[in-house]
Design a protein around this motif. Structure first.
Motif, PDB file in Angstrom:
ATOM      1  N   ARG A 198     114.943  41.738  98.209  1.00 16.33           N
ATOM      2  CA  ARG A 198     115.621  42.778  98.977  1.00 16.33           C
ATOM      3  C   ARG A 198     114.767  44.045  98.933  1.00 16.33           C
ATOM      4  O   ARG A 198     113.970  44.227  98.008  1.00 16.33           O
ATOM      5  N   PRO A 199     114.901  44.945  99.894  1.00 12.00           N
ATOM      6  CA  PRO A 199     113.999  46.100  99.950  1.00 12.00           C
ATOM      7  C   PRO A 199     114.363  47.212  98.964  1.00 12.00           C
ATOM      8  O   PRO A 199     115.435  47.803  99.044  1.00 12.00           O
ATOM      9  N   TRP A 200     113.503  47.427  98.012  1.00 12.71           N
ATOM     10  CA  TRP A 200     113.531  48.624  97.165  1.00 12.71           C
ATOM     11  C   TRP A 200     112.102  48.888  96.739  1.00 12.71           C
ATOM     12  O   TRP A 200     111.249  48.000  96.766  1.00 12.71           O
ATOM     13  N   LEU A 201     111.821  50.108  96.334  1.00 13.26           N
ATOM     14  CA  LEU A 201     110.431  50.485  96.091  1.00 13.26           C
ATOM     15  C   LEU A 201     110.337  51.583  95.045  1.00 13.26           C
ATOM     16  O   LEU A 201     111.060  52.581  95.104  1.00 13.26           O
ATOM     17  N   HIS A 202     109.447  51.378  94.089  1.00 14.16           N
ATOM     18  CA  HIS A 202     109.100  52.422  93.119  1.00 14.16           C
ATOM     19  C   HIS A 202     107.592  52.637  93.199  1.00 14.16           C
ATOM     20  O   HIS A 202     106.806  51.759  92.858  1.00 14.16           O
ATOM     21  N   MET A 203     107.185  53.818  93.692  1.00 16.68           N
ATOM     22  CA  MET A 203     105.771  54.185  93.737  1.00 16.68           C
ATOM     23  C   MET A 203     105.513  55.212  92.644  1.00 16.68           C
ATOM     24  O   MET A 203     106.302  56.139  92.455  1.00 16.68           O
ATOM     25  N   ALA A 204     104.412  55.064  91.922  1.00 16.82           N
ATOM     26  CA  ALA A 204     104.145  56.007  90.842  1.00 16.82           C
ATOM     27  C   ALA A 204     102.682  55.936  90.450  1.00 16.82           C
ATOM     28  O   ALA A 204     101.893  55.144  90.995  1.00 16.82           O
ATOM     29  N   PHE A 205     102.316  56.781  89.512  1.00 12.74           N
ATOM     30  CA  PHE A 205     101.004  56.705  88.888  1.00 12.74           C
ATOM     31  C   PHE A 205     101.129  57.222  87.465  1.00 12.74           C
ATOM     32  O   PHE A 205     102.080  57.916  87.118  1.00 12.74           O
ATOM     33  N   GLU A 206     100.170  56.855  86.648  1.00 13.95           N
ATOM     34  CA  GLU A 206     100.076  57.397  85.297  1.00 13.95           C
ATOM     35  C   GLU A 206      98.703  58.052  85.153  1.00 13.95           C
ATOM     36  O   GLU A 206      97.754  57.706  85.859  1.00 13.95           O
ATOM     37  N   LEU A 207      98.603  59.007  84.246  1.00 12.81           N
ATOM     38  CA  LEU A 207      97.408  59.820  84.111  1.00 12.81           C
ATOM     39  C   LEU A 207      96.693  59.538  82.804  1.00 12.81           C
ATOM     40  O   LEU A 207      97.321  59.401  81.757  1.00 12.81           O
ATOM     41  N   GLY A 208      95.374  59.458  82.870  1.00  8.17           N
ATOM     42  CA  GLY A 208      94.576  59.191  81.688  1.00  8.17           C
ATOM     43  C   GLY A 208      94.073  60.456  81.030  1.00  8.17           C
ATOM     44  O   GLY A 208      94.460  61.570  81.368  1.00  8.17           O
ATOM     45  N   GLY A 209      93.188  60.281  80.037  1.00 15.02           N
ATOM     46  CA  GLY A 209      92.678  61.408  79.269  1.00 15.02           C
ATOM     47  C   GLY A 209      91.545  62.124  79.988  1.00 15.02           C
ATOM     48  O   GLY A 209      90.770  61.531  80.732  1.00 15.02           O
TER      49      GLY A 209
END
Length: 535
Positions: free
Chosen positions: A369-380
């Protein structure tokens, strides 16, 4: 401060406040979780000559550069003489100043003296807009058409309302049409609010003269800062990971009497993979890198661009041409920044820094079914002379104000559980000054899902400088319910996750600077005490 200077500063503050208000309106009106919870929105004010006048605090320099670069194409497609109050225009064309398919740019003209004199602009990464990947992060796209629906400059609304035919087309090309249209309405609400503020300012004063004055002041200050750099030509390069291949971005920075020339001649050619960058994004990366060597108090406006000439060979990694994909631009933009850093470090020995991790983007979408989580994580961030690298800051994010959304709102909106967000001990490169730490994030899905990944500096982690060690490499992993893990490709589309499995995102640490044997024993003891390193 003299009266003219004070007036200019008040005017600049008023215009910046108008742009900031627009970005807040976009965030609070948007439908996508990442926009609402991550405050990922940009807003700017420009004039009819395409000059950047002011922008919101949330706007990264690459977003400034995109809004600035795209407006001339809007003016070519719709000459100002034919514009009417209430017109709103939209584009996402990477070859015409855009970012990629899912980053919609919206512009509205502001009339003064019966003609369009200024433009307000907003930009966000909208909910899904077609393409191979929900969320627009197809790691295996071989051309731009696989990255999503392409929009040249189009008029999406007038004073009478929306262009309903175009709205239906956009909705039909989204897996989550309600969220897409909600995000689009938020973008338009933002330009409308900023337009009203600019109209009021233009009615009360000679706005054009005031803007000319403070842009000229910024340009003069930028030239003064460049005049402090030693004259000459300095070179640098950095590699982008593309599967088993390494694509190189090369630059020559020439410090001249009247400014700086940044020439990317010799950069590798574009490839049929999502690692290329559109010209506006590379321009933004260059401006970010250069601003790291000047007074940080300088406002970001057209005066900063004026003393800088950037040459980007067409058909290269830093200036892709149709139909080559441009959605995975971030690794190449960051490589351009690192190359400029390396070049100017040769001009100013002792002023450089070790290499930094960059943001690791990903999306998780519903399989049934349509759902969406867009994200990013940040490095050092890489260490520099005299300073350890900050942890998990995303040094090459581009200078904007963005936050990682909190766990609770994501869990409330989506069928996921965030089980861990933590720094990774020992991930910063060893050195006299230690590299910043990377992070580990564990997201368990509660129903079947698909994962898209787009990372860089994972096979070749950020390098150290002046004898410092590299940071620890990050990666993407699938974690089974029994705790076993298996790696996912750094750039992949629609990798399956079964209910109960988790996506693990580990970001890279920054490189260290200087001989590790020269590290202050007190700093080592502090790192041990705070858990940044282990025995």
């Amino acid at each position: 401060m003299s009266a003219p200077d004070l007036t200019a500063e008040i005017l600049r503050g008023a215009l910046r406040a108008a742009a900031e208000e627009a970005s807040i309106v976009v965030v609070r009106s948007a439908y996508s979780t990442f926009i609402v919870e991550g405050a990922d929105a940009a807003a700017a004010i420009l004039d009819a000559n395409g000059r950047l006048v002011a922008h919101s605090l949330s706007t990264a320099i690459v977003q400034c550069a995109s809004l600035r670069s795209a407006l001339p194409y809007v003016l070519d497609a719709y000459p100002p003489a034919g514009m009417r109050p209430g017109d709103v225009f939209c584009s996402n064309d990477v070859y015409q100043g855009g970012v990629h398919a899912n980053d919609l740019l919206v512009f509205r003209p502001v009339f003064a003296g019966g003609r369009p004199a200024y433009f307000t602009g907003t930009l966000i990464h909208v909910a899904d807009l077609s393409g191979l990947s929900a969320g627009g992060m197809a790691g295996d796209a071989t051309d731009v058409f696989l990255e999503g629906l392409q929009l040249p400059p189009v008029r999406i609304a007038t004073a009478a309302g929306w262009d309903e035919g175009l709205i239906r087309v956009l909705a039909a090309n989204s897996r989550t049409p309600d969220r897409l249209l909600g995000d689009l309405r938020a973008l338009v609400a933002g330009v409308n609010v900023a337009a009203r503020r600019v109209e009021a300012l233009a009615a009360d004063r000679d706005l054009a003269a005031g803007i000319d004055g403070y842009l000229a002041h910024t340009e003069a200050r930028m030239r003064e800062e460049f005049a402090r750099l030693p004259r000459g030509t300095y070179t640098g390069e950095y590699a982008v990971e593309d599967g088993d291949e390494r694509r190189r971005v090369r630059v020559a920075v020439t410090v001249r009497d009247d400014g700086v020339l940044v020439d990317f001649a010799g950069t590798d050619p574009q490839v049929a993979r999502p690692v290329n960058s559109g010209f506006s994004q590379t321009l933004g990366g260059v401006m970010y890198a250069l601003r790291c060597f000047v007074d940080p108090a300088l406002p970001m406006n057209e005066g900063c661009f004026a003393p800088v000439e950037v040459r980007m060979p067409e058909g290269s990694l830093v200036n892709c041409t149709k139909p080559y994909p441009g959605g995975g631009r971030w690794a190449t933009v960051a490589a351009a920044e690192e190359a400029v850093f390396a070049a100017l470090t040769r001009a100013l020995p002792g002023s450089g820094a070790a290499a930094s991790a960059i943001l690791q983007a990903f999306s998780i979408s519903g399989a049934t079914r349509p759902w969406l989580h867009m994200a990013f994580e940040l490095g050092g961030m890489g260490a520099r002379y005299g300073r350890d690298g900050p942890d998990a800051t995303g040094a090459l994010f581009g200078g904007g104000r963005n936050i990682i959304p909190q766990a609770e709102p994501i869990e409330a909106r989506l069928p996921v559980r965030i089980e861990e967000v933590a720094l990774i001990p020992d991930s910063g490169g060893r050195g006299r000054w230690r590299g910043g730490l990377g992070t580990r994030t564990v997201i368990r899905v509660l129903e079947d899902a698909l994962v898209d990944t787009r990372g860089d500096r994972l096979r070749d982690p950020p390098a150290g400088a002046e004898g410092g060690g590299p940071g620890r490499a990050g990666g993407y992993f699938r974690e089974r319910p029994d705790g076993t893990r298996e790696p996912l490709p750094p750039k992949a589309t629609r990798s399956p996750l079964r209910a109960g499995e988790a996506l693990v995102v580990e970001t890279s640490g920054g490189g260290g600077y200087g001989d590790p044997a020269e590290r202050d024993p007190d700093a080592v003891a502090r790192d041990l005490r705070e858990g940044r390193v282990t025995r």
